[in-house]
Structure formats: structure tokens, C-alpha cells
Enzyme design. Structure first.
Site, PDB file in Angstrom:
ATOM      1  N   LYS A  54     -15.819  32.867   7.585  1.00 35.41           N
ATOM      2  CA  LYS A  54     -14.389  33.198   7.663  1.00 35.41           C
ATOM      3  C   LYS A  54     -13.780  33.254   6.264  1.00 35.41           C
ATOM      4  O   LYS A  54     -13.006  34.160   5.944  1.00 35.41           O
ATOM      5  CB  LYS A  54     -13.661  32.166   8.541  1.00 35.41           C
ATOM      6  N   GLN A  72     -11.352  24.087  12.009  1.00 35.84           N
ATOM      7  CA  GLN A  72     -12.566  24.465  12.736  1.00 35.84           C
ATOM      8  C   GLN A  72     -12.880  23.464  13.854  1.00 35.84           C
ATOM      9  O   GLN A  72     -12.873  22.257  13.642  1.00 35.84           O
ATOM     10  CB  GLN A  72     -13.751  24.560  11.757  1.00 35.84           C
ATOM     11  N   ASP A  95      -5.480  30.629  15.496  1.00 32.60           N
ATOM     12  CA  ASP A  95      -6.475  30.437  16.562  1.00 32.60           C
ATOM     13  C   ASP A  95      -5.849  30.630  17.943  1.00 32.60           C
ATOM     14  O   ASP A  95      -6.570  30.775  18.931  1.00 32.60           O
ATOM     15  CB  ASP A  95      -7.046  29.006  16.486  1.00 32.60           C
TER      16      ASP A  95
END
Ligand code: NAP
Length: 295
Positions: free
Chosen positions: A51, A95, A118
Site C-alpha cells: 500500500k 492494518q 477502509d
């Protein structure tokens, strides 16, 4: 059978994102993404590296924050608070999964919903559920929908069966595909570990999505002739004869389903690259909403 090439589509979407970022930069805005990793889970290390690398490559201001596995809940909350307040950062990603001593739900609700790229914050989940177009939508479901759209697969009126009801994939994907309008209007069934007669349920699907986390769980007998199969699963199967000592496989037994399917995503190279591409799209969207400047 058509192979749905998620890698190629992700590259095309990334190029569009690069153009948008350049336009934003011309208008004095550099979109910023913060990727936070807590601990040393090998898959999470790999995901955050990818990412960060792709976001830098596309021209984002990218901050990668690696925290030791002993990082406390309050230390992590403090960092999230700082990122919320930082005007150079428009998207924040912590994460998943964090180490077990971290309460992930508390972290998710601490992220400013406007920077929640997200799409896990209850505010964004709620917006998706009520059909508010300003929702930041989780990247994997968004990627699955985009794959269907780009492949010319009609969702309107289609019978969709999704195996898996997680907040990460199954549930938001069901909400997306039942939304009114383009890429939606499907009749969606969500199956899970308590579903009875799963193979029969799956055989009703025009579009079958597997998001289970069990290697090659979906067999040929689950698939109706001519159905479209989207394999979200990423499973590491150890002890195979490969250099790494493992191979990556999806939730779908590829050969026996591909022979019946009209179209199918491979693993790797299907949903995975699309998830990262949609993270980049979400970050640009978040930046546009926060600054009022469009790219
Ligand atoms: P998860 O939270 O573990 O959810 C798995 C779902 O599968 C649950 O709803 C579970 O049912 C259901 N399930 C488990 N065993 C089943 C069975 N025997 N029959 C029917 N349903 C069953 O997993 P997730 O986070 O959604 O991820 C699913 C898979 O997608 C994993 O392989 C993950 O690595 C992969 N993934 C890939 C990407 C990508 O970018 N490609 C992104 C995210 C996730 P219950 O709810 O009843 O337990």
C-alpha cells in the site's frame, strides 16, 4: 470461460488515480495517506508495504508508521488522534488485524470518519446501509463491484450468493449490490457457516462470491453452468512443492469451477490488486471531500 483480470483493471484504475492526483497537485493539494502497522504479522507487513509503495508511486504524500507489537492501546489512540488532526493526511488506515491486546473496534471508532479510507467506521457503515453516496465504502467489496461493472456483468435483477458475512467483505458487498442503481439492484443471498444445504443455495447464483477463508472450499458442484464466480479468498497453503514452501490459493477450486463458469477471477491477480486500487480511489475521494477541491 473468461478470466476476469483484476491486475490489469487495477493498473488502469491506478493510472486514473495518478491523473487525479496530478490535477489536485496543480490546484495546490497533495492527497496524503497514513498506513499504520502494529506488530510483525508477515501478511500485514507485506500488505502495508504494498500500500505504501503504490501510494508513493502514484504521487500521494504517504506516511508509513510501523509500531512495535508491544504498542499499547493508548499509544495507538494517540497516534490516530495526531493523524486525525494532521491536515496533510486525508486517509488513515490501521492494518487489520492488530495484536490481540489491541481493541480493534475502539481504534476504528477513533478514526475521523472523513479519513476512514477502509470504510469500517460505524458512520460509514451506516451511510452505506442507508444508501448515502458520501459513504467511504470498504475497499474489497468496492473492488468486487468494480470488477463486475468493468467486465460488463449485469447485476440488476441478478441472483447473487455471497458466502461470508464479515464486516470486511460479505456484509458491505451485500449492501453495495442491493443498492439501487448501476452496479446494484441485485437479489442478494448471504450464506455463512450456519447455512443449510450450501451447495444448493450456491447453485441458484448467477453471480457467486466466495469470502470464506478456506482454501478451495467452493467445488464445481456449487456452481451453476454459466455463472460468474468472484473469489475473494487469500489462503496460504503450506508444504506445497514451491520455492517459498507455500502457495496462495483462493476459496474456490479453480479448475473444476472455471470449466462451468462464464467468467471467474483468479487468485492471485483477481480481487487482491483491486482492493489496493480502491484504497487509492477512496483516499482521493476523502481528500476531495475534505478540501472541497476535485481532481
Ligand atoms: P472472516 O471474517 O473469517 O469471515 C469468513 C466468513 O465465512 C464468515 O461469515 C463465516 O461464517 C464464513 N464461513 C466460514 N466457514 C464456512 C463454511 N464452512 N460454510 C459457509 N460459510 C463459512 O473472513 P473475511 O475477513 O471476510 O475474509 C474472507 C477471505 O477473504 C479470507 O481468505 C481473506 O484472506 C480474504 N480477503 C481477501 C481480501 C483481498 O483483498 N483479496 C481482502 C479481505 C479478505 P460465520 O460468520 O458463520 O462464522
Amino acid at each position: 470461460m473468461n478470466l476476469i483480470d483484476g491486475k490489469a483493471l487495477a493498473e488502469r484504475i491506478n493510472e486514473q488515480t495518478r491523473v487525479k492526483i496530478n490535477r489536485l497537485k496543480e490546484r495546490g493539494i497533495t492527497p496524503g495517506l497514513a498506513v499504520v502497522l502494529v506488530g510483525d504479522d508477515p501478511a500485514s507487513i507485506a500488505y502495508t508495504r504494498t500500500k505504501d509503495r503504490i501510494s508513493k508511486n502514484l504521487g500521494f504524500f504517504s506516511r508509513k508508521i510501523d509500531l512495535g507489537k508491544e504498542t499499547s492501546q493508548s499509544e495507538l489512540l494517540k497516534i490516530v488522534g495526531e493523524l486525525n488532526a494532521d491536515p496533510a493526511i486525508h486517509g488513515i488506515l490501521v492494518q487489520s488485524p492488530p495484536p490481540p491486546h489491541i481493541d480493534e473496534e475502539r481504534i476504528v471508532v477513533a478514526i475521523d470518519p472523513a479519513k476512514d479510507v477502509d470504510g469500517f467506521h460505524p458512520m460509514n457503515v451506516g451511510k452505506l446501509a442507508i444508501g448515502d453516496p458520501t459513504a467511504l465504502v470498504p475497499c474489497t467489496p468496492l473492488g468486487c463491484q468494480r470488477l463486475l461493472l468493468d467486465s460488463g456483468i449485469e447485476t440488476s435483477g441478478a441472483q447473487v450468493v455471497i458466502i461470508g458475512r464479515s464486516m470486511l467483505v460479505g456484509k458491505p458487498l451485500a449492501l453495495l449490490l442491493m443498492r439501487k442503481g448501476k452496479g446494484g439492484d441485485a437479489t442478494v443471498t448471504v450464506a455463512h457457516s450456519r447455512s443449510r444445504d450450501l451447495a444448493n443455495v450456491c447453485r441458484t447464483a448467477d453471480i457467486l462470491v466466495a469470502a470464506i477463508g478456506k482454501p478451495e472450499f467452493v467445488r464445481g458442484e456449487f456452481v451453476k453452468e454459466g455463472a460468474v464466480v468472484i473469489d475473494v479468498g487469500v489462503n496460504r497453503v503450506e508444504g506445497e512443492s514451491s520455492e517459498k514452501g507455500y502457495r496462495i490459493t483462493g476459496d474456490v477450486a479453480f479448475e473444476e469451477t472455471a470449466s462451468k463458469a462464464r467468467a471467474i477471477t483468479p487468485v492471485p491477480g483477481g480481487v487482491g490488486p483491486m482492493t489496493v486500487a480502491m484504497l487509492m480511489v477512496n483516499t482521493v475521494t476523502a481528500c476531495e471531500h475534505q478540501t472541497g477541491v476535485t481532481g
